[in-house]
Scaffold this active site. Structure first.
Site, short mmCIF file in Angstrom:
data_model
loop_
_atom_site.label_atom_id
_atom_site.label_comp_id
_atom_site.label_asym_id
_atom_site.label_seq_id
_atom_site.Cartn_x
_atom_site.Cartn_y
_atom_site.Cartn_z
N HIS A 167 0.99 -0.85 -0.28
CA HIS A 167 -0.29 -0.05 -0.23
C HIS A 167 0.76 1.78 -0.03
O HIS A 167 0.19 2.40 -0.47
CB HIS A 167 -1.15 0.22 1.17
N ASP A 198 0.14 -7.26 1.18
CA ASP A 198 0.85 -5.96 1.53
C ASP A 198 2.53 -6.32 1.39
O ASP A 198 2.78 -5.99 2.87
CB ASP A 198 -0.16 -5.73 2.99
N SER A 276 4.99 2.28 7.66
CA SER A 276 4.29 1.12 7.04
C SER A 276 5.84 1.01 6.18
O SER A 276 6.64 2.36 5.46
CB SER A 276 3.20 1.32 5.92
#
Length: 586
Positions: A167, A198, A276
């Site tokens: 993402h 992911d 992230s």
């Protein structure tokens, strides 16, 4: 958040946020409050925990001491810094103290930065990821939205590659990487994006980027209460940040970005926006996971999630084996627990037999030809399945048997033992990826569309529903679409759910203006299988009228020649370059 002013020695006030359960960490770069700990050398003299020197004391309260635990150099405080009490919403950045003590040690010299780098060399492999995104416009499929920028974290692995979150680079137009302590951003190339897990893999062609950096080494899956340190570039500053915690849970988790369920770690270290893609290290400096999402809920605190090494290695080996990411396979069945004793007896199970009952089988799955509804799956690849659908994992732990399936690769075979009519059968089943009627992702491709007489036809996907109805689309979307999203199965690999997205008003379509997001069932009496077949049937139609059968028993009738002639004027009026997307022209 840029207007919040910080006061020295005081915790900043931040408004409480009401957010949705299981929100993965985004890549925002707003300046917020983050306090990064500074490492100390591993050869630092030990101190007395009962009476530490003033340079190691925390202001206002005594230092915390953990019993029977060796000090971790990579999260300890610099001797000349006073304890910071700045905190964020997800965790408190506390100072670590040593546990083995003497009474004579005194630190008199400040730590040199050259020494700090040598203590935790893995930190130099952590990079900051800058991405420019250009997302599709699902309302006007022939356009794209305004581009925006984001930042996140990543880390260097062997083979001149970098890992980050999927993402973090979704719908990327440009990706750049910056090393720790560098002022240069290097242009990166995206090699693979794993939407389910992911994870994304990048590389940099510039040789200068790889100079002086050692790749991160992967460690084994940690155990409960093992210490973890999350490193990355979260909001609050531009330099590297470190948070620490322990592994609090290991189980099959819901991966929000991928709409899948895979093995995951729950930790109590703070994972904020920008973290992230950053690595999670164990106390030996080995990478045990990738930070990717956190739980935001009024009843939960300090719950972050990490992609563990088994999932990471599956992604890497999949790319190396196939030259591209092929995904995680599934068994392709919906099953029911067999915990009720009467149900077990009715299914013909012996007292020593355990398993789960098959409710439905995906028509597109390879095993649809061999398995049947009401078969009881007893074991998968020789591992017995309990009545609640779990299998032994590690000492004192059990996990869902889907973990065994996720360890396989697309195209692999698995030995499945089932009970059918009180007879035990074995099947060697080929595993494949999941084919959803409403896909969770369009995997970077622009959305498909077809226009005739002002009617805009498109195929439903989860991003389309989210664009039309917001993040709460699973509550606000039409019931018919939600029912198909949650329960319907694709009958063939190329089946799509085609809808009339909107009607571009013109004289030809008077009276049809209110039709929005309604499924198209048939065209001139022929079932609509997918968007491409609909476009082909309309383009080649020689009948006098175009008749579309819609959901809720609605019909749309247009005069063929008039509709095709009016389409060109409608495209010109709305500045639409073509009556169909490029993928439908081939």
């Amino acid at each position: 958040m840029g207007e919040n002013k910080r006061k020295r020695g005081r915790k900043p006030k931040t408004p409480a946020e009401e957010t949705k359960d299981f929100q993965y960490t985004t890549t925002a770069t707003a300046n917020d409050v983050v306090s990064a700990s500074v490492p100390i050398p591993a050869t630092e003299p030990t101190t007395d925990t009962n009476n530490p020197p003033p340079s190691l004391r925390r202001r206002g309260r005594p230092p915390k001491v953990k019993k029977n635990e060796n000090p971790r150099a990579n999260i300890a405080a610099s001797p000349e810094r006073r304890g910071s009490r700045h905190a964020d919403q997800n965790g408190d950045f506390t100072l670590a103290t040593t546990s083995t003590t003497t009474t004579t040690a005194v630190i008199s010299e400040p730590v040199r930065w050259e020494t700090v780098v040598k203590v935790v060399p893995s930190m130099d492999a952590v990079v900051k990821v800058f991405c420019v995104h250009t997302e599709p416009n699902f309302s006007l499929m022939w356009q794209r939205k305004r581009q925006y920028s984001s930042s996140s974290s990543g880390f260097i692995i062997g083979g001149r590659r970098v890992l980050t979150n999927a993402h973090s680079v979704e719908h990327h137009t440009q990706v750049k990487l910056k090393k720790r302590g560098s002022d240069t951003k290097y242009l990166a190339t995206v090699l693979a994006i794993g939407t389910e897990c992911d994870i994304a893999m990048l590389t940099v062609s510039d040789d200068e980027f790889w100079e002086g950096v050692s790749p991160v080494e992967f460690g084994d899956l940690p155990a409960l209460q093992d210490a973890v340190t999350v490193v990355g570039y979260p909001i609050g500053g531009d330099t590297i940040s470190v948070t620490s915690g322990v592994v609090s849970r290991i189980e099959i988790l819901s991966y929000v970005h991928g709409s899948t369920e895979l093995l995951g770690l729950q930790i109590d270290a703070a994972i904020n926006s920008g973290n992230s893609g950053g690595p999670a290290f164990n106390d030996r400096g080995k990478c045990v996971g990738i930070a990717f999402q956190s739980l935001k809920h009024e009843d939960a605190e300090n719950i972050g999630y990490v992609i563990p090494t088994p999932v990471i290695m599956h992604f890497i080996k999949d790319y190396e084996k196939n030259g591209a990411y092929t995904g995680f396979p599934i068994l392709g069945v919906e099953w029911q627990k067999m915990e009720n004793p009467d149900l077990c007896m009715a299914m013909g199970m012996a007292p020593d037999q355990k398993g789960v009952r098959i409710r439905r089988i995906e028509p597109t799955a390879p095993e649809s030809q061999v398995l049947k509804p009401s078969d009881v799956i007893l074991s998968f690849d020789g591992v017995n399945i309990a009545n609640d659908g779990t299998v032994p994992f590690r000492h004192g732990e059990r996990i869902g048997f889907s973990y065994l399936v996720s360890q396989k690769y697309t195209g692999d075979y698995a030995l499945v033992k089932v009970l059918r009519d009180s007879e035990v059968l074995e099947f060697n089943i080929r595993l494949a990826t999941h084919k959803r009627l409403i896909p969770a992702h369009i995997k970077g491709r622009p959305p498909s569309y077809f226009i005739i007489g002002g009617f805009v036809f498109t195929a439903i996907s989860v991003p389309y529903l989210r664009s039309e109805y917001g993040k709460d689309y699973d509550f606000d979307a039409p019931v018919k679409l939600l029912e198909k999203h949650l329960h319907a199965m694709a009958e063939s690999v190329d089946e799509q759910l085609v809808v009339v997205s909107q009607v571009l008003v013109a004289d030809i379509n008077i009276g049809y203006e209110d039709i929005v997001n309604t499924q198209v069932l048939a065209f001139n009496g022929k079932p609509v299988k997918n968007l491409k077949s609909l476009a082909s049937m309309v383009e080649s139609c020689d009948d006098e009228y175009l008749k579309f059968d819609l959901e809720y028993q609605q019909i749309v009738v247009l005069h063929t020649k008039t509709a095709k002639a009016a389409t060109l004027d409608i495209l010109t009026t709305h500045c639409i370059p073509s009556a169909m997307s490029d993928d439908l022209k081939t």
